[in-house]
Design a protein around this motif. Structure first.
Motif, PDB file in Angstrom:
ATOM      1  N   VAL A  79     -27.210 101.911   8.436  1.00 20.65           N
ATOM      2  CA  VAL A  79     -28.078 101.001   9.170  1.00 20.65           C
ATOM      3  C   VAL A  79     -28.057  99.653   8.450  1.00 20.65           C
ATOM      4  O   VAL A  79     -28.151  99.581   7.236  1.00 20.65           O
ATOM      5  CB  VAL A  79     -29.515 101.572   9.255  1.00 20.65           C
ATOM      6  CG1 VAL A  79     -30.462 100.566   9.852  1.00 20.65           C
ATOM      7  CG2 VAL A  79     -29.516 102.862  10.054  1.00 20.65           C
ATOM      8  N   GLU A  85     -30.586 101.778  16.644  1.00 20.11           N
ATOM      9  CA  GLU A  85     -31.023 100.511  16.055  1.00 20.11           C
ATOM     10  C   GLU A  85     -30.412 100.327  14.672  1.00 20.11           C
ATOM     11  O   GLU A  85     -30.449 101.227  13.839  1.00 20.11           O
ATOM     12  CB  GLU A  85     -32.551 100.465  15.945  1.00 20.11           C
ATOM     13  CG  GLU A  85     -33.227 100.212  17.249  1.00 20.11           C
ATOM     14  CD  GLU A  85     -34.733 100.022  17.101  1.00 20.11           C
ATOM     15  OE1 GLU A  85     -35.242  99.960  15.968  1.00 20.11           O
ATOM     16  OE2 GLU A  85     -35.388  99.947  18.145  1.00 20.11           O
ATOM     17  N   GLY A  86     -29.842  99.135  14.447  1.00 23.41           N
ATOM     18  CA  GLY A  86     -29.276  98.798  13.157  1.00 23.41           C
ATOM     19  C   GLY A  86     -27.891  99.361  12.898  1.00 23.41           C
ATOM     20  O   GLY A  86     -27.307  99.132  11.849  1.00 23.41           O
ATOM     21  N   LEU A 115     -29.964  96.337   9.323  1.00 22.22           N
ATOM     22  CA  LEU A 115     -30.886  95.609  10.184  1.00 22.22           C
ATOM     23  C   LEU A 115     -30.776  94.094  10.055  1.00 22.22           C
ATOM     24  O   LEU A 115     -31.214  93.361  10.930  1.00 22.22           O
ATOM     25  CB  LEU A 115     -32.327  96.058   9.918  1.00 22.22           C
ATOM     26  CG  LEU A 115     -32.627  97.516  10.289  1.00 22.22           C
ATOM     27  CD1 LEU A 115     -34.012  97.922   9.830  1.00 22.22           C
ATOM     28  CD2 LEU A 115     -32.467  97.738  11.779  1.00 22.22           C
TER      29      LEU A 115
END
Length: 120
Positions: free
Chosen positions: A4, A54-55, A6
């Motif tokens: 991940v 996400e990410g 972000l």
């Protein structure tokens, strides 16, 4: 499995327009873009489950007139995507078993997002 990240741009509302305009144009300057696919986790996961990604990076496969080595240098540093640019024969040989989602010239995601909006 990708990590991940972000701090990079990974959101679909920012990445998809980038892939379909700026990145496509950069590749087109070198060789004709025929098709663009998503593969990996975004190719396998239904659009409605992308929130779980996400990410995570985007795996982008571009079918062009010829293979481009080191195509990754064309990607803006702020975007979190892996790019492969191959010819049709190599895609058939190496990626025919993968779950691919076409986003150019036919955008399979448009149909999915419209269906989600109408069902939701």
């Amino acid at each position: 499995m990708s990590r991940v990240k972000l701090e990079s741009i990974w959101q679909h509302d920012k990445v998809l327009p980038y892939i379909l305009t700026t990145l496509k144009d950069k590749i087109n300057d070198i060789t004709a873009v025929e098709k663009i696919f998503l593969f990996g986790s975004r190719g396998r996961a239904p659009f409605g489950q992308w929130k779980e990604l996400e990410g995570k990076d985007w795996d982008v496969l571009v079918q062009a007139k010829c293979k481009l080595k080191n195509a990754q240098v064309l990607v803006g540093k702020e975007y979190y995507l892996d790019l492969l640019v191959l010819d049709e024969e190599r895609i058939k040989n190496y990626y025919s078993q993968n779950k691919l989602k076409m986003i150019f010239p036919l955008n399979e995601l448009e149909n999915l997002t419209e269906k989600i909006r109408s069902d939701g």
